[in-house]
Design a protein around this motif. Structure first.
Motif, PDB file in Angstrom:
ATOM      1  N   GLY A   1      -4.674 -21.462 -25.904  1.00  0.00           N
ATOM      2  CA  GLY A   1      -5.485 -21.485 -24.694  1.00  0.00           C
ATOM      3  C   GLY A   1      -6.968 -21.631 -24.916  1.00  0.00           C
ATOM      4  O   GLY A   1      -7.713 -21.861 -23.960  1.00  0.00           O
ATOM      5  N   ILE A   2      -7.421 -21.510 -26.160  1.00  0.00           N
ATOM      6  CA  ILE A   2      -8.860 -21.681 -26.443  1.00  0.00           C
ATOM      7  C   ILE A   2      -9.033 -22.577 -27.685  1.00  0.00           C
ATOM      8  O   ILE A   2      -9.622 -22.173 -28.687  1.00  0.00           O
ATOM      9  CB  ILE A   2      -9.587 -20.331 -26.629  1.00  0.00           C
ATOM     10  N   PRO A   3      -8.521 -23.818 -27.619  1.00  0.00           N
ATOM     11  CA  PRO A   3      -8.570 -24.682 -28.796  1.00  0.00           C
ATOM     12  C   PRO A   3      -9.971 -25.034 -29.263  1.00  0.00           C
ATOM     13  O   PRO A   3     -10.226 -25.093 -30.469  1.00  0.00           O
ATOM     14  CB  PRO A   3      -7.800 -25.933 -28.351  1.00  0.00           C
ATOM     15  N   ALA A   4     -10.886 -25.269 -28.341  1.00  0.00           N
ATOM     16  CA  ALA A   4     -12.253 -25.625 -28.736  1.00  0.00           C
ATOM     17  C   ALA A   4     -12.920 -24.445 -29.432  1.00  0.00           C
ATOM     18  O   ALA A   4     -13.569 -24.598 -30.478  1.00  0.00           O
ATOM     19  CB  ALA A   4     -13.061 -26.065 -27.520  1.00  0.00           C
ATOM     20  N   TYR A   5     -12.792 -23.270 -28.865  1.00  0.00           N
ATOM     21  CA  TYR A   5     -13.374 -22.065 -29.459  1.00  0.00           C
ATOM     22  C   TYR A   5     -12.782 -21.812 -30.838  1.00  0.00           C
ATOM     23  O   TYR A   5     -13.499 -21.532 -31.808  1.00  0.00           O
ATOM     24  CB  TYR A   5     -13.130 -20.869 -28.540  1.00  0.00           C
ATOM     25  N   THR A   6     -11.461 -21.909 -30.942  1.00  0.00           N
ATOM     26  CA  THR A   6     -10.788 -21.667 -32.217  1.00  0.00           C
ATOM     27  C   THR A   6     -11.239 -22.673 -33.272  1.00  0.00           C
ATOM     28  O   THR A   6     -11.537 -22.307 -34.414  1.00  0.00           O
ATOM     29  CB  THR A   6      -9.266 -21.719 -32.029  1.00  0.00           C
ATOM     30  N   ALA A   7     -11.322 -23.941 -32.898  1.00  0.00           N
ATOM     31  CA  ALA A   7     -11.787 -24.963 -33.836  1.00  0.00           C
ATOM     32  C   ALA A   7     -13.227 -24.694 -34.269  1.00  0.00           C
ATOM     33  O   ALA A   7     -13.580 -24.826 -35.442  1.00  0.00           O
ATOM     34  CB  ALA A   7     -11.688 -26.347 -33.189  1.00  0.00           C
ATOM     35  N   SER A   8     -14.051 -24.284 -33.322  1.00  0.00           N
ATOM     36  CA  SER A   8     -15.457 -24.044 -33.635  1.00  0.00           C
ATOM     37  C   SER A   8     -15.627 -22.885 -34.605  1.00  0.00           C
ATOM     38  O   SER A   8     -16.472 -22.936 -35.505  1.00  0.00           O
ATOM     39  CB  SER A   8     -16.254 -23.783 -32.348  1.00  0.00           C
ATOM     40  N   LYS A   9     -14.842 -21.852 -34.443  1.00  0.00           N
ATOM     41  CA  LYS A   9     -14.997 -20.678 -35.304  1.00  0.00           C
ATOM     42  C   LYS A   9     -14.423 -20.923 -36.695  1.00  0.00           C
ATOM     43  O   LYS A   9     -14.908 -20.342 -37.686  1.00  0.00           O
ATOM     44  CB  LYS A   9     -14.377 -19.448 -34.643  1.00  0.00           C
ATOM     45  N   HIS A  10     -13.402 -21.767 -36.801  1.00  0.00           N
ATOM     46  CA  HIS A  10     -12.964 -22.211 -38.128  1.00  0.00           C
ATOM     47  C   HIS A  10     -14.079 -23.004 -38.807  1.00  0.00           C
ATOM     48  O   HIS A  10     -14.336 -22.848 -40.002  1.00  0.00           O
ATOM     49  CB  HIS A  10     -11.709 -23.078 -38.009  1.00  0.00           C
ATOM     50  N   ALA A  11     -14.749 -23.844 -38.040  1.00  0.00           N
ATOM     51  CA  ALA A  11     -15.825 -24.670 -38.592  1.00  0.00           C
ATOM     52  C   ALA A  11     -16.985 -23.830 -39.096  1.00  0.00           C
ATOM     53  O   ALA A  11     -17.624 -24.168 -40.101  1.00  0.00           O
ATOM     54  CB  ALA A  11     -16.309 -25.673 -37.548  1.00  0.00           C
ATOM     55  N   VAL A  12     -17.282 -22.742 -38.407  1.00  0.00           N
ATOM     56  CA  VAL A  12     -18.375 -21.864 -38.840  1.00  0.00           C
ATOM     57  C   VAL A  12     -18.119 -21.339 -40.254  1.00  0.00           C
ATOM     58  O   VAL A  12     -19.034 -21.267 -41.089  1.00  0.00           O
ATOM     59  CB  VAL A  12     -18.559 -20.688 -37.853  1.00  0.00           C
ATOM     60  N   ILE A  13     -16.874 -20.992 -40.549  1.00  0.00           N
ATOM     61  CA  ILE A  13     -16.557 -20.508 -41.890  1.00  0.00           C
ATOM     62  C   ILE A  13     -16.744 -21.618 -42.916  1.00  0.00           C
ATOM     63  O   ILE A  13     -17.278 -21.382 -44.016  1.00  0.00           O
ATOM     64  CB  ILE A  13     -15.128 -19.931 -41.928  1.00  0.00           C
TER      65      ILE A  13
END
Length: 251
Positions: A151-163
Motif C-alpha cells: 500500500g505504500i510502494p513509493a515510500y518503501t522504495a524511497s526508504k530502501h534508496a536512502v540506505i
C-alpha cells in the motif's frame, strides 16, 4: 554524553515536528547550536531550544530543491561558522495505494523529497564538512527500507534508496573524516503514523499487537539513537542502517 556537542553545529531537517523536533532539542540539550529546517514554518522547536538557553535558528527549505538546500547550508554556516552534524530526517509518506494505482505525481513527489532530498542535503553538507575534515551524517530511512509494506510502494522504495545512498557515501568518505549512517525507525508515535492508520483504533491496535514490545516508539527514542550515531561514541560506525523498531523486523 552530557554537553558532548558543545561548540558544535547541527542541521536537522524535518525539524518542526515529531522525530525531527525531538532530535533538534536533544542536540541543543547536549550543547550543539542547531539549524532547525522544515518547509513548514513552526516556531515551537526553536522557541523551546532558546527558552532552555540553547542556540537555534529556523530555516525554511524544500529539500527537493537544489537552491533551497544550498541556501540552507550556507545560512547555517554563515550564522554559526561551521557544520559538524546533520540529521537528514525530512520525509513524506505520500498517498496510500497498491502499486498499480499509484499516480506518477505521487511517486515523483515522494521520491523527490525522500531520495533526492537526502542526496541534495548530503551534497552540500559533505562539501562543507570536508573543509574541516570531520563530520557525521545520519539519514532517516525506516523499517520500510528493509522490508516490504503493501500500500505504500513509493515510500518503501524511497526508504530502501536512502540506505543505498548512505552506504555509498559512507564508503566514499570513510578516509576523509566523515561518517554516514542511516536510522530505521519502526512505528513511532508521530503525526505521520496517525495519518497512516487514519486514527483508526482497530488498525492502531493491530499494529501495536504486531510490535514485539507491545507499544509504539517515542520520538525521543529515535533522537537518542540519531545522536549516538553522530557522536564519537560511534566513531567506528559508518555505512550502517541502525534499526530502532521494538523488534518489528526481528520477527
Amino acid at each position: 554524553m552530557d554537553r558532548f556537542f558543545e561548540d558544535k553545529v547541527a542541521i536537522v531537517t524535518g525539524g518542526s515536528f515529531g522525530i525531527g523536533r525531538a532530535t533538534a532539542m536533544l542536540f541543543a540539550q547536549r550543547g550543539a547550536k542547531v539549524a532547525v529546517v522544515d518547509w513548514v514554518e513552526d516556531a515551537e522547536t526553536v522557541n523551546s531550544i532558546t527558552a532552555a538557553g540553547g542556540e537555534a535558528i529556523f530555516i525554511k527549505c524544500d529539500v527537493s530543491k537544489d537552491s533551497d538546500v544550498q541556501a540552507m547550508v550556507e545560512k547555517t554556516v554563515s550564522t554559526f561558522g561551521r557544520l559538524d552534524y546533520a540529521f537528514n530526517n525530512a520525509g513524506i509518506e505520500g498517498a496510500s495505494a497498491p502499486t498499480h494505482e499509484v499516480t506518477e505525481e505521487n511517486f515523483d513527489k515522494v521520491l523527490g523529497v525522500n531520495v533526492k532530498g537526502v542526496w541534495l542535503c548530503m551534497k552540500y553538507e559533505i562539501a562543507e564538512m570536508l573543509r574541516h575534515g570531520k563530520g557525521a551524517i545520519v539519514n532517516c530511512s525506516s523499517i520500510a527500507g528493509l522490508i516490504g509494506f503493501p500500500g505504500i510502494p513509493a515510500y518503501t522504495a524511497s526508504k530502501h534508496a536512502v540506505i543505498g545512498l548512505t552506504k555509498t557515501a559512507a564508503l566514499e568518505y570513510a578516509q576523509s573524516g566523515l561518517r554516514v549512517n542511516a536510522i530505521c525507525p519502526g512505528a513511532i508515535q508521530t503525526a505521520m503514523i496517525d495519518r497512516f492508520i487514519e486514527k483508526n483504533k482497530t488498525t492502531r491496535d493491530a499494529m501495536v499487537a504486531g510490535e514485539p514490545m507491545g507499544r509504539f516508539g517515542e520520538p525521543g527514542e529515535i533522537a537518542e539513537a540519531a545522536i549516538w550515531l553522530c557522536s564519537d561514541a560511534s566513531s567506528f560506525t559508518t555505512g550502517h542502517a541502525l534499526v530502532v523498531d521494538g523488534g518489528w523486523v526481528a520477527r
